[in-house]
Design an enzyme around this catalytic site. Structure first.
Site, PDB file in Angstrom:
ATOM      1  CD  GLU A  39     -25.465  19.180   9.948  1.00  0.00           C
ATOM      2  OE1 GLU A  39     -24.217  19.175   9.977  1.00  0.00           O
ATOM      3  OE2 GLU A  39     -26.119  19.609   8.990  1.00  0.00           O
ATOM      4  CB  CYS A  86     -18.514  18.394  14.481  1.00  0.00           C
ATOM      5  SG  CYS A  86     -19.034  20.023  13.920  1.00  0.00           S
TER       6      CYS A  86
END
Ligand code: NAD
Length: 456
Positions: A210, A244
């Protein structure tokens, strides 16, 4: 530091005991995890405040609340997810039953970053527990209060043979990676993601990565400008841009740029006050090194909103930078802070053509009313996931897989996808012994004639 080799061996023995294969064991552990979050709620607020100056509101909405929802959803559906999945039987396999069994990988490693230090350590763990794995968790060294609280909470709640926290920096992480894990779930930067994959390849351990990247926001000329501005401001400055999937930069149609900037300014003031630098609830930059890196970008383009910083408290105001070009340093890397560069465009084709050739971002957001244009953007540009007329919100839907593609990562999780990520899909064919179709055996003519027909 505990003996890592021994810890992994003990977890492996525990896994081989078969306890985690049981549905009741898994739900019991998920409930214990939920109770742990309830028991330690006040301490969590304190740790997040110490580490990042997170307000209890942000801690609740972006960390604790999300985890409770994931746990409840997982407990509700786990039985059905664990069931054998029936598969079809082709004519050539008459007499057989075919199914897929979801089995745990075994001993898993979860490496987490600092930006949502509780959320990103626990969320993958929910999937790992649900799927019947054991977990070694490595929180980030930058958020020490949360890291030590995680260690304490997990130790108090779980048997270390089942879930354990190993605290420390990159060196500790490297030691962990020398071990043979059965699955590695990594959240962090693209650069470290490459190292993780390289290390994992030595044991052929499967990974989920991720990662991050530069997630664009496109604001088209027919967008609802005020709403776009509000949702971009929320998505960008939550956690002071250290998200993110935060909008990294804006690509706005030249005809609506003035209006967008004015509306964003208004919403920044509404959310964070006239002087955000004095707002007690505004998140700070995680460390002085990260602060310095971001500060250097303030000379790029022209500051049109914000720009004030406080070196002592590591606070950096929500800032918008205009007159930015692709050559500016701020456009060469993921920003990961409260600075928002603005670029303009005149035709959608021109920016789609540019964006589709760049590294695949973790997210992309398009603001505009015409469905034709929405489809055009989403058809031609590859990225992890995103929203039309919103930012960030896709990641909170447990029915949507969350993850990147290319340089923004591989694999996905949340909701059922977390369970699937931590499960191997084992294909099983159960043959009948009541009869034996001769079709496959040498000497038979039926297989030959069927295949010749298929090949025509
Ligand atoms: P990072 O990659 O520097 O660190 C992440 C973790 O890896 C930490 O636990 C760290 O100790 C460990 N680590 C660092 N160097 C290592 C090495 N050489 N070998 C092994 N382990 C090592 O990332 P960060 O600064 O903590 O987080 C910011 C990055 O994470 C941003 O790029 C952001 O986009 C990304 N991110 C992605 C997601 C997502 O869900 N896709 C979520 C949050 C953050």
């Amino acid at each position: 530091m505990q003996d890592i080799t021994m810890l992994v061996e003990q977890q492996r023995s525990f896994f081989y005991s078969g306890s985690t294969l049981d549905y009741r064991f898994r739900t019991k552990q998920l409930k214990a995890l939920k109770q742990m979050l309830q028991r330690y709620e006040q301490e969590i607020y304190i740790a997040l405040k110490e580490d990042l100056n997170k307000s209890s509101y942000e801690a609740l909405t972006t960390e604790i609340g999300f985890l409770h929802m994931e746990i409840d959803y997982t407990i509700k559906h786990l039985k059905e997810w664990m069931e054998l999945e029936q598969a079809d039987t082709p004519i050539t396999h008459k007499g057989t039953k075919n199914y897929i069994q979801k089995e745990p990988y075994g001993v898993t490693l979860v490496i987490a970053p600092w930006n949502y230090p509780l959320h990103l350590a626990i969320a993958p763990t929910i999937g790992a527990i649900a799927a019947g794995n054991t977990v070694v968790m490595k929180p980030s060294e930058y958020t020490t209060s949360t890291s030590s609280l995680l260690s304490k909470m997990i130790y108090d709640t779980f048997d270390t043979n089942f879930i354990a926290v190993v605290e420390g920096d990159a060196e500790v992480s490297k030691k962990l990676l020398e071990q043979k894990f059965d699955y590695i779930f990594f959240t962090g930067s693209t650069a470290v993601g490459k190292i993780i994959m390289e290390q994992a390849s030595k044991h052929l351990t499967p990974v989920t990565l991720e990662l991050g990247g530069k997630s664009p926001v496109i604001v088209d000329k027919d967008a609802n400008i005020d709403l776009a501005a509000k949702r971009i401001v929320w998505g960008k400055y939550t956690n002071a841009g250290q998200t993110c999937v935060a909008p990294d930069y804006i690509y706005v149609h030249e005809k609506v740029k003035g209006r967008l900037l004015k509306a964003m300014k208004k919403h920044i003031k509404a959310f964070y006050g006239k002087q955000p630098i004095q707002n007690n609830d505004y998140v700070r930059i995680v460390s002085s090194n990260h602060f310095k890196r971001l500060e250097a970008f303030l000379t790029n383009g022209t500051i049109v909103v914000g720009g004030d910083t406080d070196k002592e408290t590591l606070i950096m105001e929500p800032t918008i930078l205009d007159n930015i070009t692709w050559e500016d340093p701020i456009m060469q890397e993921e920003i990961f802070g409260p600075l928002l560069p603005v670029l303009t465009f005149s035709t959608l084709e021109e920016i789609v053509d540019r964006l589709k050739r760049m590294d695949k971002s973790l997210a992309l957001y398009y603001f505009g009313e015409k469905e034709k244009n929405q489809h055009y953007v989403f058809k031609h540009i590859s990225f992890g996931g995103g929203c039309i007329n919103d930012t960030l919100y896709h990641l909170a839907n447990p029915h949507l897989p969350f993850g990147g593609v290319g340089t923004s990562g591989m694999g996905a999780y949340h909701g059922k996808y977390s369970f699937e990520t931590f499960s191997h899909r084992k294909s099983i064919l159960k043959q009948t012994t009541k009869f034996d179709i001769p079709i496959r055996y040498p000497g038979g003519k039926i297989a030959e004639s069927i295949l010749k027909r298929v090949m025509k």
